[in-house]
Design a protein around this motif. Structure first.
Motif, short mmCIF file in Angstrom:
data_model
loop_
_atom_site.label_atom_id
_atom_site.label_comp_id
_atom_site.label_asym_id
_atom_site.label_seq_id
_atom_site.Cartn_x
_atom_site.Cartn_y
_atom_site.Cartn_z
N GLU A 109 49.19 10.57 -3.47
CA GLU A 109 50.01 10.97 -4.62
C GLU A 109 49.19 11.50 -5.79
O GLU A 109 49.73 12.00 -6.77
N ASP A 110 47.86 11.39 -5.67
CA ASP A 110 47.00 12.01 -6.69
C ASP A 110 46.88 13.51 -6.46
O ASP A 110 46.35 14.23 -7.32
N SER A 111 47.33 13.99 -5.31
CA SER A 111 47.26 15.41 -5.02
C SER A 111 48.10 16.19 -6.02
O SER A 111 49.29 15.95 -6.18
N ALA A 112 47.44 17.12 -6.71
CA ALA A 112 48.10 17.89 -7.77
C ALA A 112 47.08 18.87 -8.34
O ALA A 112 45.91 18.89 -7.91
N VAL A 113 47.50 19.65 -9.31
CA VAL A 113 46.57 20.47 -10.06
C VAL A 113 46.27 19.77 -11.39
O VAL A 113 47.19 19.32 -12.06
N TYR A 114 45.01 19.65 -11.69
CA TYR A 114 44.59 18.98 -12.91
C TYR A 114 44.01 20.00 -13.89
O TYR A 114 43.18 20.84 -13.51
N PHE A 115 44.44 19.91 -15.13
CA PHE A 115 43.95 20.81 -16.17
C PHE A 115 43.26 20.01 -17.26
O PHE A 115 43.79 19.01 -17.73
N CYS A 116 42.10 20.50 -17.69
CA CYS A 116 41.48 19.94 -18.88
C CYS A 116 41.82 20.86 -20.04
O CYS A 116 42.21 22.01 -19.85
N ALA A 117 41.68 20.36 -21.25
CA ALA A 117 41.95 21.16 -22.44
C ALA A 117 41.09 20.66 -23.58
O ALA A 117 40.59 19.53 -23.55
N ALA A 118 40.92 21.51 -24.58
CA ALA A 118 40.17 21.15 -25.77
C ALA A 118 40.92 21.65 -26.99
O ALA A 118 41.54 22.71 -26.97
N SER A 119 40.83 20.85 -28.05
CA SER A 119 41.57 21.17 -29.26
C SER A 119 40.73 20.85 -30.48
O SER A 119 39.97 19.88 -30.48
N THR A 120 40.86 21.63 -31.52
CA THR A 120 40.07 21.41 -32.74
C THR A 120 40.86 20.62 -33.78
O THR A 120 42.05 20.48 -33.73
N GLY A 151 42.75 19.61 -37.12
CA GLY A 151 43.62 20.33 -38.05
C GLY A 151 45.04 19.85 -37.97
O GLY A 151 45.40 18.99 -37.19
N ASP A 152 45.89 20.43 -38.78
CA ASP A 152 47.30 20.06 -38.79
C ASP A 152 48.02 20.65 -37.59
O ASP A 152 49.10 20.25 -37.25
N ASN A 153 47.46 21.65 -37.03
CA ASN A 153 48.06 22.23 -35.84
C ASN A 153 47.00 22.31 -34.76
O ASN A 153 45.81 22.27 -35.02
N ASN A 154 47.45 22.36 -33.57
CA ASN A 154 46.53 22.36 -32.44
C ASN A 154 46.13 23.77 -32.03
O ASN A 154 46.90 24.69 -32.12
N ASP A 155 44.92 23.92 -31.61
CA ASP A 155 44.48 25.16 -30.99
C ASP A 155 44.03 24.80 -29.59
O ASP A 155 42.85 24.91 -29.26
N MET A 156 44.96 24.35 -28.79
CA MET A 156 44.64 23.82 -27.48
C MET A 156 44.39 24.95 -26.48
O MET A 156 45.20 25.86 -26.34
N ARG A 157 43.27 24.86 -25.81
CA ARG A 157 42.96 25.83 -24.77
C ARG A 157 42.71 25.08 -23.48
O ARG A 157 42.02 24.05 -23.46
N PHE A 158 43.26 25.62 -22.39
CA PHE A 158 43.19 24.93 -21.11
C PHE A 158 42.15 25.54 -20.19
O PHE A 158 41.88 26.75 -20.24
N GLY A 159 41.60 24.71 -19.35
CA GLY A 159 40.78 25.20 -18.25
C GLY A 159 41.69 25.82 -17.20
O GLY A 159 42.91 25.72 -17.28
N ALA A 160 41.09 26.43 -16.22
CA ALA A 160 41.85 27.17 -15.20
C ALA A 160 42.53 26.27 -14.18
O ALA A 160 43.35 26.73 -13.40
#
Lengths: 115, 113
Positions: free
Chosen positions: B83-94, B96-105
């Motif tokens: 059940e761990d089979s899936a697509v996993y995404f990492c992300a990074a955010s700076t 601030g009051d709003n997020n600038d979230m960017r995801f890995g592929a």
């Protein structure tokens, strides 16, 4: 349920047409993100709005545009559609916070099929 | 802007083995690093996150480590289950009051029974 609502869930349209995807963020969230996910590909960031203003642009085509309205819902407009635009389009919203960051909440996505 | 790279793109493990997914980021101002799991046909959902003031965080069978100096972070899944089979995404955010979230592929993890 994430609290983010996307409509429609599915959309089938012909090449050359124009469609509008709609997203209602979680109550109180000011940031809205749009992502495109093609088959077997990752999340491609398209555009971000914060409190009605465009905040950041990613790999968004000139044929695509978006806006965020005063009530904070957002629409993604896709025009002159091509077969390659077929994808799952996700909207996500994130909370307004004073410091630090928290997770983005995703809607269920709109699956667009261009035929 | 922030650029997040994720490796590997696909990962296949035997049930019970461990899985490790690695991400690097470019913006030293990033301070929030979530990991999302996306099961087939479903929306991405947060499974664990880490902030820049912490080097490691664990939640049952999953853990995330962060090396701010090297600007990389990793997801570790132990005792993998089908059940761990899936697509996993990492992300990074700076910050601030709003997020600038960017995801890995994304990484497609397959756990073979």
């Amino acid at each position: 349920d994430s609290g983010v609502t996307q409509t429609p869930k599915h959309l089938i349209t012909a090449t050359g047409q124009r469609v509008t995807l709609r997203c209602s963020p979680r109550s109180g969230d000011l940031s809205v993100y749009w992502y495109q996910q093609s088959l077997d590909q990752g999340l491609q960031f398209l555009i971000q709005y914060y409190n009605g203003e465009e905040r950041a642009k990613g790999n968004i085509l000139e044929r695509f545009s978006a806006q965020q309205f005063p009530d904070l819902h957002s629409e993604l407009n896709l025009s002159s559609l091509e077969l390659g635009d077929s994808a799952l389009y996700f909207c996500a919203s994130s909370p307004r916070q004073g410091a630090g960051n928290t997770e983005a909440f995703f809607g269920q996505g709109t699956r667009l099929t261009v035929v | 802007g922030e650029n997040v790279e994720q490796h590997p793109s696909t990962l296949s493990v035997q049930e019970g083995d461990s899985a490790v997914i690695k991400c690097t980021y470019s913006d030293s101002a990033s301070n929030y690093f979530p990991w999302y799991k996306q099961e087939l046909g479903k929306r991405p959902q947060l499974i664990i996150d880490i902030r820049s003031n912490v080097g490691e965080k664990k939640d049952q069978r999953i853990a995330v480590t962060l090396n701010k100096t090297a600007k990389h972070f990793s997801l570790h899944i132990t005792e993998t289950q089908p059940e761990d089979s899936a697509v996993y995404f990492c992300a990074a955010s700076t910050r601030g009051d709003n997020n600038d979230m960017r995801f890995g592929a994304g990484t497609r993890l397959t756990v073979k029974p």
